[in-house]
Write a protein that holds these residues in place. Structure first.
Motif, PDB file in Angstrom:
ATOM      1  N   TYR A 194       0.846  -1.199   0.000  1.00  0.00           N
ATOM      2  CA  TYR A 194       0.000   0.000   0.000  1.00  0.00           C
ATOM      3  C   TYR A 194       0.877   1.243   0.000  1.00  0.00           C
ATOM      4  CZ  TYR A 194       0.931   0.141   5.049  1.00  0.00           C
ATOM      5  OH  TYR A 194       1.535   0.203   6.278  1.00  0.00           O
ATOM      6  N   ASP A 195       0.283   2.361  -0.364  1.00  0.00           N
ATOM      7  CA  ASP A 195       0.985   3.632  -0.465  1.00  0.00           C
ATOM      8  C   ASP A 195       1.103   4.262   0.928  1.00  0.00           C
ATOM      9  OD1 ASP A 195       1.655   6.367  -0.831  1.00  0.00           O
ATOM     10  OD2 ASP A 195       0.659   6.433  -2.770  1.00  0.00           O
ATOM     11  N   GLU A 196       2.311   4.347   1.433  1.00  0.00           N
ATOM     12  CA  GLU A 196       2.541   4.921   2.769  1.00  0.00           C
ATOM     13  C   GLU A 196       2.138   6.391   2.815  1.00  0.00           C
ATOM     14  OE1 GLU A 196       2.971   5.257   6.587  1.00  0.00           O
ATOM     15  OE2 GLU A 196       3.263   3.299   5.656  1.00  0.00           O
ATOM     16  N   ARG A 239      -2.864  -3.948  10.451  1.00  0.00           N
ATOM     17  CA  ARG A 239      -2.590  -4.482   9.114  1.00  0.00           C
ATOM     18  C   ARG A 239      -3.652  -5.531   8.798  1.00  0.00           C
ATOM     19  NH1 ARG A 239       2.037  -2.723   6.983  1.00  0.00           N
ATOM     20  NH2 ARG A 239       3.582  -1.867   8.398  1.00  0.00           N
ATOM     21  N   GLY A 257      -3.089  -4.521   3.439  1.00  0.00           N
ATOM     22  CA  GLY A 257      -3.113  -3.071   3.582  1.00  0.00           C
ATOM     23  C   GLY A 257      -3.063  -2.666   5.038  1.00  0.00           C
ATOM     24  N   VAL A 317      -5.929   1.859   3.694  1.00  0.00           N
ATOM     25  CA  VAL A 317      -5.216   1.904   2.423  1.00  0.00           C
ATOM     26  C   VAL A 317      -4.888   0.476   2.011  1.00  0.00           C
ATOM     27  CG1 VAL A 317      -4.297   4.227   2.686  1.00  0.00           C
ATOM     28  CG2 VAL A 317      -3.027   2.331   3.628  1.00  0.00           C
ATOM     29  N   HIS A 318      -4.883   0.259   0.725  1.00  0.00           N
ATOM     30  CA  HIS A 318      -4.601  -1.063   0.183  1.00  0.00           C
ATOM     31  C   HIS A 318      -3.795  -0.878  -1.086  1.00  0.00           C
ATOM     32  CE1 HIS A 318      -7.639  -0.417  -2.941  1.00  0.00           C
ATOM     33  NE2 HIS A 318      -8.412   0.070  -1.988  1.00  0.00           N
ATOM     34  N   PRO A 319      -3.196  -1.937  -1.583  1.00  0.00           N
ATOM     35  CA  PRO A 319      -2.465  -1.787  -2.840  1.00  0.00           C
ATOM     36  C   PRO A 319      -3.396  -1.242  -3.922  1.00  0.00           C
ATOM     37  CG  PRO A 319      -1.956  -3.897  -1.831  1.00  0.00           C
ATOM     38  CD  PRO A 319      -3.096  -3.294  -1.044  1.00  0.00           C
ATOM     39  N   ALA A 379      -7.374   3.479  -1.634  1.00  0.00           N
ATOM     40  CA  ALA A 379      -7.850   3.576  -0.258  1.00  0.00           C
ATOM     41  C   ALA A 379      -9.324   3.193  -0.216  1.00  0.00           C
ATOM     42  CB  ALA A 379      -7.662   4.998   0.265  1.00  0.00           C
ATOM     43  N   ASP A 411     -14.358   2.427  -2.560  1.00  0.00           N
ATOM     44  CA  ASP A 411     -12.961   2.438  -2.956  1.00  0.00           C
ATOM     45  C   ASP A 411     -12.684   3.825  -3.523  1.00  0.00           C
ATOM     46  OD1 ASP A 411     -10.503   1.017  -3.276  1.00  0.00           O
ATOM     47  OD2 ASP A 411     -10.870   0.974  -5.435  1.00  0.00           O
ATOM     48  N   ASP A 453      -6.232   7.220  -5.825  1.00  0.00           N
ATOM     49  CA  ASP A 453      -5.127   7.996  -5.248  1.00  0.00           C
ATOM     50  C   ASP A 453      -5.334   9.484  -5.454  1.00  0.00           C
ATOM     51  OD1 ASP A 453      -3.990   5.560  -4.652  1.00  0.00           O
ATOM     52  OD2 ASP A 453      -2.331   5.745  -6.060  1.00  0.00           O
TER      53      ASP A 453
END
Length: 109
Positions: A3-5, A25, A29, A42-44, A47, A80, A83
Motif C-alpha cells: 500500500y501507499d505509505e 494491518r 493493507g 489503504v490497500h495496494p 484507499a 474504494d 489515489d
C-alpha cells in the motif's frame, strides 16, 4: 504490491486528534479502526472508507469513489477511492466524516 505509505500518512494526519483510533494491518493493507470498528484504510492501489449502507450512494457520488470490490463482489457500505481523490483534502475529509459517523453508530465491541 504494498500500500501507499503516503496515503496512510494523510489518513493518520486526519485522524490524529480522534480518541480511540488504532491501526491494524489487514488484507495486505492498513486499516484504521475506531474502538475496534473499521473506519478506513489503504490497500495496494488506493484507499477505502467504510461509510455504511445508508451513506454509500452519497459517498460514491463524489468524484473519485467507486464500489469496494473484494473477491469479485461489491462490499456493501464500503467505497474504494482513487489515489488522486485521496489527495483532495475536502473529498477525503468528507468521506472520513461519513465513515467516522458510521463507526460511532455501531454498538461497542
Amino acid at each position: 504490491m504494498a500500500y501507499d505509505e503516503g496515503l496512510a500518512a494523510l489518513l493518520r494526519e486526519d485522524l490524529v486528534d480522534k480518541h480511540g483510533i488504532a491501526e491494524r494491518r489487514m488484507f495486505g493493507g492498513l486499516a484504521f479502526l475506531l474502538h475496534g470498528h473499521m473506519v478506513c484504510g489503504v490497500h495496494p492501489g488506493g484507499a477505502m472508507f467504510r461509510v455504511g449502507k445508508p451513506n454509500e450512494a452519497a459517498a460514491r457520488a463524489v468524484d473519485g469513489a467507486g464500489p469496494m470490490m473484494f473477491s469479485g463482489r461489491a462490499m456493501g457500505g464500503m467505497i474504494d477511492v482513487t489515489d488522486a481523490a485521496m489527495a483532495d483534502d475536502a473529498r477525503r475529509r468528507n468521506w472520513l466524516a461519513m465513515a467516522l459517523s458510521h463507526a460511532r453508530s455501531l454498538p461497542p465491541k
